[in-house]
Design a protein around this motif. Structure first.
Motif, PDB file in Angstrom:
ATOM      1  N   ILE A 256       0.850  -1.191   0.000  1.00 33.68           N
ATOM      2  CA  ILE A 256       0.000   0.000   0.000  1.00 33.68           C
ATOM      3  C   ILE A 256       0.884   1.239   0.000  1.00 33.68           C
ATOM      4  CG2 ILE A 256      -1.683   1.304   1.353  1.00 33.68           C
ATOM      5  CD1 ILE A 256      -2.668  -1.483   2.398  1.00 33.68           C
ATOM      6  N   GLU A 257       0.734   2.038  -1.043  1.00 30.46           N
ATOM      7  CA  GLU A 257       1.550   3.253  -1.124  1.00 30.46           C
ATOM      8  C   GLU A 257       0.728   4.492  -0.818  1.00 30.46           C
ATOM      9  OE1 GLU A 257       3.262   2.926  -4.997  1.00 30.46           O
ATOM     10  OE2 GLU A 257       4.383   1.120  -4.393  1.00 30.46           O
ATOM     11  N   ARG A 258      -0.602   4.347  -0.956  1.00 32.09           N
ATOM     12  CA  ARG A 258      -1.452   5.520  -0.781  1.00 32.09           C
ATOM     13  C   ARG A 258      -2.626   5.148   0.093  1.00 32.09           C
ATOM     14  NH1 ARG A 258      -4.766   8.893  -5.073  1.00 32.09           N
ATOM     15  NH2 ARG A 258      -4.648  10.930  -4.015  1.00 32.09           N
ATOM     16  N   TYR A 259      -2.826   5.919   1.128  1.00 32.88           N
ATOM     17  CA  TYR A 259      -3.924   5.652   2.059  1.00 32.88           C
ATOM     18  C   TYR A 259      -4.727   6.937   2.211  1.00 32.88           C
ATOM     19  CZ  TYR A 259      -6.352   5.078   6.528  1.00 32.88           C
ATOM     20  OH  TYR A 259      -7.295   5.028   7.514  1.00 32.88           O
TER      21      TYR A 259
ATOM     22  N   ARG B 264      -8.431   8.489   3.940  1.00 33.38           N
ATOM     23  CA  ARG B 264      -9.593   8.211   4.764  1.00 33.38           C
ATOM     24  C   ARG B 264     -10.597   9.363   4.621  1.00 33.38           C
ATOM     25  NH1 ARG B 264      -9.230   6.008  10.801  1.00 33.38           N
ATOM     26  NH2 ARG B 264      -8.341   8.015  11.290  1.00 33.38           N
TER      27      ARG B 264
ATOM     28  N   LEU C   4      -6.407  -6.761   4.040  1.00 36.09           N
ATOM     29  CA  LEU C   4      -5.084  -6.591   4.671  1.00 36.09           C
ATOM     30  C   LEU C   4      -4.505  -7.905   5.182  1.00 36.09           C
ATOM     31  CD1 LEU C   4      -5.699  -3.321   6.757  1.00 36.09           C
ATOM     32  CD2 LEU C   4      -4.832  -3.532   4.432  1.00 36.09           C
TER      33      LEU C   4
ATOM     34  N   ASP D  99     -10.114   4.210   2.846  1.00 38.53           N
ATOM     35  CA  ASP D  99     -10.666   3.688   4.101  1.00 38.53           C
ATOM     36  C   ASP D  99     -12.051   4.308   4.303  1.00 38.53           C
ATOM     37  OD1 ASP D  99     -11.316   3.068   6.689  1.00 38.53           O
ATOM     38  OD2 ASP D  99      -9.356   3.557   7.524  1.00 38.53           O
TER      39      ASP D  99
ATOM     40  N   ARG E 108     -15.278   5.393   8.201  1.00 37.99           N
ATOM     41  CA  ARG E 108     -15.997   6.534   8.793  1.00 37.99           C
ATOM     42  C   ARG E 108     -17.121   7.028   7.890  1.00 37.99           C
ATOM     43  NH1 ARG E 108     -11.198   9.734  12.003  1.00 37.99           N
ATOM     44  NH2 ARG E 108     -10.690   7.902  13.258  1.00 37.99           N
TER      45      ARG E 108
ATOM     46  N   ARG F 106     -13.799  -6.587  13.684  1.00 43.23           N
ATOM     47  CA  ARG F 106     -13.341  -5.746  12.570  1.00 43.23           C
ATOM     48  C   ARG F 106     -14.133  -6.008  11.292  1.00 43.23           C
ATOM     49  NH1 ARG F 106     -10.909  -1.216  12.847  1.00 43.23           N
ATOM     50  NH2 ARG F 106      -9.902  -1.526  10.825  1.00 43.23           N
TER      51      ARG F 106
ATOM     52  N   MET G   2       3.352   9.010   6.757  1.00 39.07           N
ATOM     53  CA  MET G   2       2.137   9.702   7.203  1.00 39.07           C
ATOM     54  C   MET G   2       2.140   9.783   8.722  1.00 39.07           C
ATOM     55  SD  MET G   2      -0.817   7.909   4.864  1.00 39.07           S
ATOM     56  CE  MET G   2      -2.144   9.047   5.279  1.00 39.07           C
TER      57      MET G   2
ATOM     58  N   PRO H 202       2.291   4.193   4.754  1.00 33.64           N
ATOM     59  CA  PRO H 202       0.906   3.720   4.607  1.00 33.64           C
ATOM     60  C   PRO H 202       0.801   2.201   4.645  1.00 33.64           C
ATOM     61  CG  PRO H 202       1.508   5.182   2.780  1.00 33.64           C
ATOM     62  CD  PRO H 202       2.736   5.004   3.614  1.00 33.64           C
TER      63      PRO H 202
ATOM     64  N   ARG I  41       0.658  -3.684  13.951  1.00 34.03           N
ATOM     65  CA  ARG I  41       1.508  -4.610  14.704  1.00 34.03           C
ATOM     66  C   ARG I  41       2.985  -4.251  14.538  1.00 34.03           C
ATOM     67  NH1 ARG I  41       1.864  -9.815  11.572  1.00 34.03           N
ATOM     68  NH2 ARG I  41       3.248  -8.420  10.452  1.00 34.03           N
TER      69      ARG I  41
ATOM     70  N   LEU J  30      -4.556  -4.286  10.544  1.00 37.89           N
ATOM     71  CA  LEU J  30      -4.904  -2.897  10.773  1.00 37.89           C
ATOM     72  C   LEU J  30      -3.693  -2.111  10.306  1.00 37.89           C
ATOM     73  CD1 LEU J  30      -7.145  -1.318  12.347  1.00 37.89           C
ATOM     74  CD2 LEU J  30      -5.742  -1.623  14.387  1.00 37.89           C
ATOM     75  N   LEU J  31      -3.906  -1.077   9.516  1.00 38.96           N
ATOM     76  CA  LEU J  31      -2.771  -0.232   9.149  1.00 38.96           C
ATOM     77  C   LEU J  31      -2.504   0.732  10.297  1.00 38.96           C
ATOM     78  CD1 LEU J  31      -3.862   0.585   5.482  1.00 38.96           C
ATOM     79  CD2 LEU J  31      -2.158  -1.095   6.233  1.00 38.96           C
TER      80      LEU J  31
ATOM     81  N   VAL K  34      -1.742   3.715  10.095  1.00 36.94           N
ATOM     82  CA  VAL K  34      -2.386   5.015   9.820  1.00 36.94           C
ATOM     83  C   VAL K  34      -3.883   4.970  10.123  1.00 36.94           C
ATOM     84  CG1 VAL K  34      -0.699   5.822   8.160  1.00 36.94           C
ATOM     85  CG2 VAL K  34      -2.578   4.369   7.369  1.00 36.94           C
ATOM     86  N   GLN K  35      -4.471   3.763  10.191  1.00 36.33           N
ATOM     87  CA  GLN K  35      -5.902   3.666  10.483  1.00 36.33           C
ATOM     88  C   GLN K  35      -6.244   3.978  11.934  1.00 36.33           C
ATOM     89  OE1 GLN K  35      -6.593  -0.383   8.671  1.00 36.33           O
ATOM     90  NE2 GLN K  35      -8.564   0.540   8.208  1.00 36.33           N
ATOM     91  N   VAL K  36      -5.285   3.898  12.840  1.00 36.51           N
ATOM     92  CA  VAL K  36      -5.618   4.112  14.247  1.00 36.51           C
ATOM     93  C   VAL K  36      -5.653   5.592  14.602  1.00 36.51           C
ATOM     94  CG1 VAL K  36      -4.676   1.885  14.953  1.00 36.51           C
ATOM     95  CG2 VAL K  36      -3.256   3.919  15.120  1.00 36.51           C
ATOM     96  N   ASP K  37      -5.364   6.438  13.635  1.00 37.19           N
ATOM     97  CA  ASP K  37      -5.424   7.882  13.882  1.00 37.19           C
ATOM     98  C   ASP K  37      -6.768   8.245  14.530  1.00 37.19           C
ATOM     99  OD1 ASP K  37      -4.143  10.554  13.266  1.00 37.19           O
ATOM    100  OD2 ASP K  37      -6.129  10.816  12.357  1.00 37.19           O
ATOM    101  N   GLY K  38      -6.702   8.922  15.641  1.00 38.60           N
ATOM    102  CA  GLY K  38      -7.932   9.360  16.317  1.00 38.60           C
ATOM    103  C   GLY K  38      -8.516   8.333  17.267  1.00 38.60           C
ATOM    104  N   SER K  39      -7.887   7.174  17.387  1.00 38.40           N
ATOM    105  CA  SER K  39      -8.437   6.106  18.221  1.00 38.40           C
ATOM    106  C   SER K  39      -7.733   6.039  19.574  1.00 38.40           C
ATOM    107  CB  SER K  39      -8.276   4.752  17.516  1.00 38.40           C
ATOM    108  OG  SER K  39      -9.146   4.679  16.418  1.00 38.40           O
TER     109      SER K  39
END
Lengths: 267, 955
Positions: free
Chosen positions: A5-8, A10, A37, A50, A53, A102, B1, B18, B23, B61-62, B64-69
Motif C-alpha cells: 500500500i503506497e497511498r492511504y 480516509r 489486509l 478507508d 468513517r 473488525r 504519514m 501507509p 503490529r 490494521l494499518l 495510519v488507520q488508528v489515527d484518532g483512536s
C-alpha cells in the motif's frame, strides 16, 4: 517483490469517498481489513480508500424492513437486538471474536467469497443492496458488483421461516460449506421456497434446481431430502474435503435448514 | 504519514508508511508485548490490542488507520510493574506456561470483563476464541476469568487450584507462583526477538521449489551486488561437512546426512541459499535475484514409494560408520556428488534402499503364542504427520561479542546447539555461548538445530549481528514434524482375554534427513508395549527416507502413534471377544511388582534390561475413570436422534528422561544477603522447570520462593545439561537442583559448625534461612556475608549432578466421551478425563496445566490436524487457516485432570515426568469412543467427519 500500500486516504464523507474513487479508480475500498489486509506476504492494493468513517453502521427494523449498515461489524450484528436469529447465527459463525470486531457486512459482500457468511441468507431473503450506484437485488450485485455498498435492505415477511447453517472443520475455521433456506407454509406444504448455498462454486448462489424438488411438497424426512439433494450438487475436491463428502455434507445442511425453516414458519 | 492516537492513555504521534501494519509499528516503537504467530492471516490473535474498547488483531490494521483512536496494550495494565486483577488471576490459576500468547489473553479477558463482569463459560470461550495457545489447553483460563470476576467485587477472593501433596514439605506439592509468570504476564522483554539490536542484519533462506532435484547451477552475482546485501551462502561456499540436526546425546543414533547447504535438494523448502542483508526488504530482493537451475528428480512421497523396488534414492552418497560395520548386504559405495552419510554406529540401515534405520527384537515364541490363541486379529493404523506449531516459530539472534559467538536461542538443547554449531562452523566450543531465552513453545521441534548453524556461521564469518526467524509457512515446511507412521498390530488371545502373542510393526517416514530416525519410531513400541504383560511379543521398526518435510521430535515422540495402534487394537480384540474393553486391559496390564521382560529388547540407543516394577497406580486410575464415567451403567442418552454417544478408556505410559544417557547438573550460590541463585542447566520451555529447581533450593535450604532466583540454560554460566527432551526436565534437571542444593546445605552446615562451635550432626536448616544448633543459631545471610569478609570460609556454592540407571515410568488412564453425528460424521468431545501418576506433583496446578495442554494437543491431532501434500511433495496447508489447531471452542465441555501420585524412589521428592505422556491417550480413547457410538473403527487419524462416514459405510 510484493506490491504494498503506497497511498492511504480516509475520506470523512461519502461524497469525498466517491470523488476520491473517481480520481483514483484503481483504489480499493477498505473497511475492516480482515480480507484486504490479511497475510503479510500477499500483494496489497497500491492505493486504498478507508471508508470505515463513511459507511452507515446502524441496524434497524422498521415497518417490517430490516436495514443493515454496510459498516456494521459482525459483532455489531451479533449484538443488535432487532436482528433475526439466522443473521445472528451467521454473524456468530465467525467464531474468532477478534475478527468479528473488525469484519463488516460490506466487506463480506465486497469480498464475495464462495462461503461469505451472510451471502446465502441475503440471497434467500431477496435482499436488496443500496449502493453508491443505485439499488440492486443482491444476486444481481454479487454477479456484477458496482459501486460502494451502503446498506442491505431486507423486507421481513412474518409468514416466512428462514434458517442458516454452516460446516467448517473446526469452530474458528472459515466455512467450507454454508446454506440458507427460506419458505412459507401453505396448508402444511412448502411454498415460496428459496435455497442458497456457498462453497459449491466460485460464489454463493440460489439453487432453483433444489427449490423445485420441494416446492408444494409436505416437508420430507431429512434422509429423503439428503438423497434427493446430493446428486444435484457438484462440489470440487480440495484440501478441506473431498467432493463426495461435500456433496453429502451440503445436502445435510440443506435438510437441516429446510427443517429449521419449516419449524420457524409454523410458529 | 502522521498518525495520532492515544496509546495506553498517552497521546502519541507516529510517522508511519501507509503500508505498515499497526503490529509492526508497535513493535518498531518498542511495544514488544505485541507478537506475531500467523504472519497477518488473523488466526492466532497474538498481536491483539484493544482498539476503541474492542479486541482486534493489529496485523490486519494499518498503523495510519488508528489515527484518532484509543489503543490499549498489555503495558497499560502493568503500571509500576504491578499486576492487574486479570494478570494476577492468570498467574494464580497457573495459566502462564510459555507466556508467548499471554499478553493477548490478558487483553481478551480485560475486554470481556469490561463488557460482561460475570461471564459464563460460553462467554469466556467466545472472548478467547481468537487467541491460539498451544501450551495450556485453555481449561485453566476459565478458572482465571472466574477468579478475576469475583475479585472485581471481592479483592480478597482466593480459591485452591489443585489439591496439595507431600504434607511434610513446605513448598513441594503446594502451588507456588511460577517464577517467570509475573514478568511474562506483563509482556516484558523475555524472548529472542526482544533481544535484537537495532543494527541487526536479516537472514532469509531460499528454499527449493522441488522435492527432489540436483542444483545444476546457482548464480548469485546479481544478488550480491544489490544494496544492503552482506553475504550469500550456497552449497558452493558453505562448510563442507555433514552433521545431524538432532539435539540428542553424542554420539547420536541419527545419521550425519545433512550438509549446511546440500548439492542435491531433498524436500520442498530444502536449503538452496541464504542471504544476509541489512534489512528484511533488501534480503528479500536479493533472494529473488538469485538464479538457480535445477535438474528435477522423481521424488519419494510415501513409505510405500520409499520401499518399492527401484524407488528413487533419497540419499545416494557414500555410506560410512564411525564404529562398527555396515549391515550385511547393504551398499556403501555411493554417488560422490551427493553428501556422504556417516553413521556413528550401525542402525540396521540401508540408505541406498531408503532405509534410514531399523530394529527388530522380541521375547518368547511368537508363532507358539499365536498358535495357542483362540482369537487372532491384525489391524493397520495410519498416523499422518502433525506439526508442533509452537506459537513462537524458530528464531535465533547470533552476534559476535568479545571475539566469541553469542547465540540468543529459542531451544530445548543449549549444549547440543553449542556442540553442533561449533563443529559446523569449525571453531572450538570455548568460542560459542548459547543463551536460552524464554521459549515460546518448543514441543520437540526446538530439540533440533534447524537455523542456528546458518545464522551462527554468517555471524561468525561476517561479524554482523544476524536475526533469523522462520515465518509460519517455513515453520510448517522446514522445521520439524512428527514422523508419519503406519502401525500394524497383530494380537492373539485366549477366550478369557489372556494375551498369547503381540506383534507390532512400525513403518515410519523420516523425510529427507535422518534426525531421530531410529528413536522416534522405536518409541512407538517402547512406550506402548511394556504396558501389557505377554510372554510372546515382537516388534519390527523400519524408518524410511522420503522427500516430504523433515521429521523430528514432537511431544510424545513416537509414543502417541504406538499407543493409538496398540490400545485401539486391544479394544478391537475386546470387541471380537465380546468383552468390555477395560476388562481386557485389566486382564493384561502391568501392575505393582510386574516383571517387564520386553524392556530387555527396548533400550534406547543402548542395551535394555528387564525391570521389576515397584508400585503402579494404574488400577486406581482406571477405577477413578470408570467411576466418573459410570462405566457399569448404560451410556448417557444423546439429546438428538442424529447424535450417538460413545466412550473409551485407555492406559498410557512414558518415561522420565533417558536412564544411562541423560545427565543434568546445577549449581546453587548463596548470595551475601542470604538469598540464593540457582544456576540450572535445564531448559525451561514454559513447562515450569525453573520453578521446580527453585522449589528444590527453597525446600532444602529452608527458604521462601522469593528468596530464590534461577538462571538456566546458559552455556557460559550454568553447568551442563543434556536438554529438555524425553520427559527429562523434572526428573533429571530437577534432581540436579536437589543435589546442588543438598551440596550447598552440607557446606552451609559445615561453615555453621565452625561458627557455632557445634558438631555438624547437631545442626539443621530451619525456616527461614537459619542454621539451628543445640545451643545457638546463625543465619544464612550471616554465613554468606562472612564469606565476603575474609572470615573463615570461601564463597558457599553447591554443585550437583544427576544421572541414573533407574527407569521411572509415569502412567495414566485417559477417558473420552464423544458424540458422533450419524448423518454428518461430526464429532464433539463431551468429556475428557486424564488420571495421571507423575509421582509427587511438585507444583500441582502447573502439572495439571501441562496435562490439559498435552491432552488438547492430542485431541487436535486426533480430530483435525494433518499435513497435506500434493503430488509434487508440496505442503498444501502451511498456515493456521488450513491446518487447524484447537481453539477454546474445541475444549471438551467436561475437561478434567486428576493427579494420582505414586512416589518414585529416585525422582526429586518422589516426582516423575508429567507432561509428555499426556499426548498418548486421546487418539485411541477417541477412536474407541467413536466405535462405541456408531460401531465403526476409524484407523487413520485425524478422525475427520469424512473418514468416520467412510468407516460407517456412508461414503
Amino acid at each position: 517483490m510484493k506490491t504494498i500500500i503506497e497511498r492511504y486516504q480516509r475520506p470523512s464523507t461519502l461524497e469525498e469517498a466517491l470523488a476520491a474513487k473517481q480520481a483514483d479508480p484503481g483504489a480499493a475500498w477498505l473497511a475492516g481489513g480482515t480480507f484486504l489486509l490479511a497475510g503479510d506476504f500477499r500483494d496489497k492494493p497500491a492505493s486504498v480508500l478507508d471508508v470505515t468513517r463513511v459507511l452507515p453502521r446502524t441496524i434497524t427494523l422498521s415497518a417490517g424492513v430490516l436495514t443493515l449498515g454496510a459498516g456494521a461489524t459482525f459483532q455489531d450484528l451479533a449484538d443488535a437486538p432487532v436482528l433475526p436469529q439466522p443473521f445472528k447465527t451467521a454473524a456468530l459463525g465467525m467464531n474468532n471474536r477478534n475478527t468479528r470486531n473488525r469484519a463488516t457486512l460490506g466487506g463480506n459482500l465486497g469480498a464475495n467469497k464462495s462461503c461469505g457468511s451472510f451471502l446465502p441468507l441475503l440471497l434467500v431473503l431477496d435482499a436488496e443492496l443500496e449502493t453508491s450506484s443505485g439499488r440492486f437485488p443482491v444476486a444481481e450485485w454479487l454477479a456484477k458488483p458496482t459501486g460502494l455498498v451502503l446498506n442491505a435492505i431486507v423486507k421481513m415477511d412474518p409468514a416466512r421461516g428462514t434458517a442458516y447453517g454452516r460446516w467448517a472443520r473446526t469452530s474458528c475455521d472459515l466455512a467450507v460449506l454454508n446454506a440458507a433456506a427460506s419458505l412459507t407454509l401453505n396448508n402444511g406444504r412448502i411454498a415460496g421456497l428459496r435455497i442458497a448455498l456457498g462453497g459449491l462454486g466460485p460464489h454463493a448462489r440460489r439453487f432453483p434446481e433444489l427449490e423445485k424438488l420441494f416446492e408444494g411438497q409436505a416437508l420430507p424426512a431429512k434422509e429423503a431430502i439428503e438423497s434427493a439433494v446430493a446428486p444435484l450438487l457438484s462440489p470440487i475436491d480440495d484440501l478441506r474435503a473431498s467432493a463426495a463428502f461435500k456433496r453429502l455434507r451440503a445436502a445435510a445442511l440443506v435438510a437441516d435448514a429446510l427443517h429449521a425453516a419449516t419449524q420457524e414458519a409454523s410458529k | 504519514m502522521k498518525t495520532t492516537f492515544k496509546l495506553n492513555g498517552r497521546l502519541v504521534t507516529w510517522d508511519c508508511e501507509p503500508s505498515e501494519s499497526f503490529r509492526d509499528a508497535l513493535r518498531r516503537k518498542g511495544v514488544i508485548s505485541v507478537r506475531n504467530g500467523c504472519d497477518g492471516e488473523g488466526s492466532c490473535g497474538l498481536c491483539s490490542v484493544i482498539l476503541d474498547r474492542k479486541l482486534v488483531n493489529s496485523c490486519q490494521l494499518l498503523a495510519v488507520q488508528v489515527d484518532g483512536s484509543e489503543v490499549v496494550t498489555v503495558e497499560h495494565f502493568s503500571k509500576d510493574r504491578t499486576l492487574s486483577i486479570v494478570q494476577r488471576a492468570l498467574v494464580d490459576a497457573a495459566c502462564v506456561q510459555c507466556g508467548y500468547c499471554i499478553p493477548s489473553v490478558v487483553l481478551a479477558i480485560e475486554e470481556l470483563l469490561a463488557r460482561n463482569p460475570d461471564p459464563n463459560r460460553a462467554a469466556i470461550t467466545d472472548a478467547l476464541a481468537g487467541t491460539l495457545c498451544r501450551c495450556t489447553g485453555y481449561e485453566q483460563f476459565y478458572n482465571a476469568v472466574r477468579i478475576a470476576a469475583k475479585r472485581l467485587s471481592d479483592p480478597a477472593y482466593t480459591e485452591s487450584m489443585a489439591p496439595e501433596f507431600a504434607p511434610q514439605l513446605r513448598h513441594v506439592g503446594k502451588d507456588r507462583e511460577k517464577i517467570d509468570a509475573n514478568y511474562l504476564v506483563r509482556g516484558e522483554r523475555a524472548f529472542v526477538e526482544d533481544r535484537v539490536d537495532a543494527n541487526a542484519c536479516h537472514l532469509l533462506l531460499l528454499g527449493s521449489p522441488y522435492a527432489h532435484a540436483w542444483i545444476k547451477s546457482i548464480d548469485t552475482s546479481d544478488a550480491l551486488a544489490m544494496p544492503g546485501v552482506v553475504a550469500i551462502l550456497t552449497h558452493e561456499n558453505c562448510p563442507d561437512k555433514v552433521y545431524t540436526t538432532a539435539g540428542q546425546g553424542y554420539p547420536e543414533p541419527s545419521p550425519y546426512d545433512q550438509r549446511m547447504f546440500p548439492r542435491k535438494v531433498r524436500h520442498v523448502g530444502d536449503r538452496v541459499a541464504a542471504v544476509l542483508a541489512e534489512s528484511l526488504e533488501e534480503a528479500q530482493a536479493a533472494l529473488e535475484a538469485i538464479k538457480v537451475e535445477y535438474e528435477v528428480l522423481k521424488p519419494v512421497l510415501s513409505i510405500t514409494e520409499a520401499k518399492a523396488p527401484g524407488a528413487p534414492v533419497v540419499h545416494g552418497g557414500p555410506v560410512s560408520y564411525v564404529i562398527g560395520e555396515p549391515p550385511a548386504g547393504t551398499s556403501v559405495k555411493g554417488d560422490e556428488r551427493e553428501e556422504p552419510i556417516i553413521y556413528q554406529f550401525p542402525l540396521h540401515s540401508d540408505p541406498h534402499r531408503n532405509l534410514a534405520a531399523s530394529v527388530a527384537d522380541g521375547i518368547g515364541d511368537l508363532d507358539k503364542g499365536f498358535a495357542e490363541a483362540d482369537v487372532v486379529i491384525e489391524r493397520k493404523y495410519t498416523c499422518n504427520r502433525v506439526q508442533c506449531t509452537p506459537m513462537e516459530p524458530h528464531v535465533v539472534y547470533a552476534k559476535v561479542d568479545g571475539g566469541r559467538l553469542i547465540l540468543h536461542a529459542s531451544t530445548q538443547v543449549p549444549w547440543h546447539v553449542r556442540r553442533i554449531v561449533s563443529r559446523a562452523i569449525g571453531i572450538p566450543e570455548l568460542k560459542v555461548r548459547v543463551i536460552k531465552e524464554r521459549v515460546g513453545g518448543g514441543f520437540g521441534a526446538k530439540q533440533d538445530i534447524v537455523l542456528e548453524d546458518v545464522a551462527g556461521y554468517l555471524a561468525w564469518t561476517t561479524g554482523k549481528p544476524v536475526l533469523y526467524r522462520y515465518n509460519r509457512a517455513e515453520e510448517f515446511r522446514v522445521s520439524r514434524t512428527r514422523h508419519g507412521m503406519e502401525v500394524t498390530v497383530k494380537l492373539g488371545a485366549k477366550r478369557d482375554g489372556t494375551l498369547t502373542g503381540i506383534l507390532m510393526k512400525v513403518d515410519a517416514d523420516t523425510g529427507p534427513y535422518g534426525q531421530h530416525c531410529l528413536t522416534v519410531p522405536m518409541n512407538a513400541v517402547s512406550k506402548s508395549l511394556p504396558l501389557l504383560l505377554c510372554d510372546n511379543a515382537r516388534f519390527e521398526v523400519k524408518t524410511y527416507y522420503t522427500n516430504l518435510s523433515p521429521a523430528g521430535a514432537y511431544q510424545g515422540y513416537g509414543a502417541p502413534k504406538g499407543s493409538f495402534g496398540l490400545q485401539t487394537a486391544l479394544a478391537e480384540l475386546a470387541a471380537e471377544l465380546g468383552m468390555d474393553q477395560l476388562e481386557l486391559i485389566e486382564k493384561n496390564r502391568v501392575r505393582s511388582g510386574s516383571r517387564i521382560e520386553i524392556l530387555r529388547s527396548l533400550g534406547e540407543g543402548r542395551p535394555g534390561a528387564a525391570v521389576t516394577l515397584g508400585e503402579c497406580g494404574l488400577g486406581e486410575m482406571i477405577d477413578r475413570g470408570k467411576k466418573a464415567f459410570r462405566w457399569s451403567e448404560p451410556k448417557p442418552a444423546a439429546d438428538h436422534p442424529d447424535w450417538k454417544i460413545g466412550r473409551g478408556g485407555v492406559i498410557i505410559q512414558q518415561g522420565s528422561g533417558l536412564p544411562g544417557l541423560d545427565s543434568a547438573n546445577a549449581a546453587v550460590r548463596l548470595l551475601s544477603d542470604g538469598t540464593v541463585l540457582v544456576l540450572s542447566g535445564g531448559a525451561d520451555l514454559g513447562t515450569g522447570l525453573d520453578t521446580i529447581t527453585a522449589k528444590a533450593a527453597a525446600e532444602i535450604l529452608g527458604l521462601d520462593m522469593e528468596d530464590v532466583s534461577v538462571i538456566s540454560g546458559d552455556t557460559d554460566i550454568t553447568p551442563f545439561d543434556t536438554g529438555a527432551y524425553a520427559s527429562s526436565g523434572t526428573y533429571f534437571s530437577g534432581n540436579a537442583a536437589v543435589k546442588a542444593a543438598e551440596n550447598l546445605r552440607d557446606k552451609i552446615l559445615a561453615a555453621a559448625a565452625t561458627v557455632l562451635g557445634e558438631d555438624v550432626s547437631e545442626l539443621c536448616i530451619a525456616h527461614r534461612g537459619r542454621v539451628v544448633g543445640r545451643t545457638g543459631e546463625v543465619t544464612l545471610a550471616k554465613l554468606a556475608h562472612m564469606a565476603t569478609q575474609g572470615e573463615g570460609h570461601a564463597d558457599l556454592i553447591g554443585i550437583g549432578g544427576f544421572k541414573t540407571d533407574h527407569a521411572a515410568f509415569p502412567y495414566g488412564a485417559h477417558f473420552a466421551e464423544v458424540a458422533v453425528n450419524v448423518r454428518t460424521g461430526d464429532v464433539k468431545v463431551r468429556r475428557f478425563h486424564a488420571y495421571q501418576d507423575c509421582g509427587t506433583p511438585i507444583n500441582p496446578a502447573l502439572a495439571k496445566g501441562q496435562i490439559f495442554g498435552a491432552c488438547l494437543k492430542a485431541l487436535g491431532h486426533s480430530l483435525y490436524e494433518e499435513m497435506l501434500y500434493d503430488a509434487e511433495g508440496r505442503l498444501l496447508n502451511a498456515n493456521f487457516l488450513d491446518y487447524k489447531i484447537p481453539s477454546t471452542h474445541e475444549v471438551p465441555d467436561d475437561f478434567h485432570v486428576e493427579l494420582v501420585p505414586v512416589a518414585d524412589e529416585v525422582g526429586p521428592f518422589g516426582g516423575k515426568s508429567v507432561s509428555e505422556i499426556a499426548v498418548n491417550g486421546a487418539a485411541p480413547a477417541v477412536a474407541i469412543a467413536i466405535h462405541d457410538a456408531v460401531g465403526a473403527w476409524v484407523r487413520e487419524w485425524p478422525f475427520t467427519p469424512e473418514r468416520i462416514l467412510k468407516a460407517m459405510g456412508k461414503l
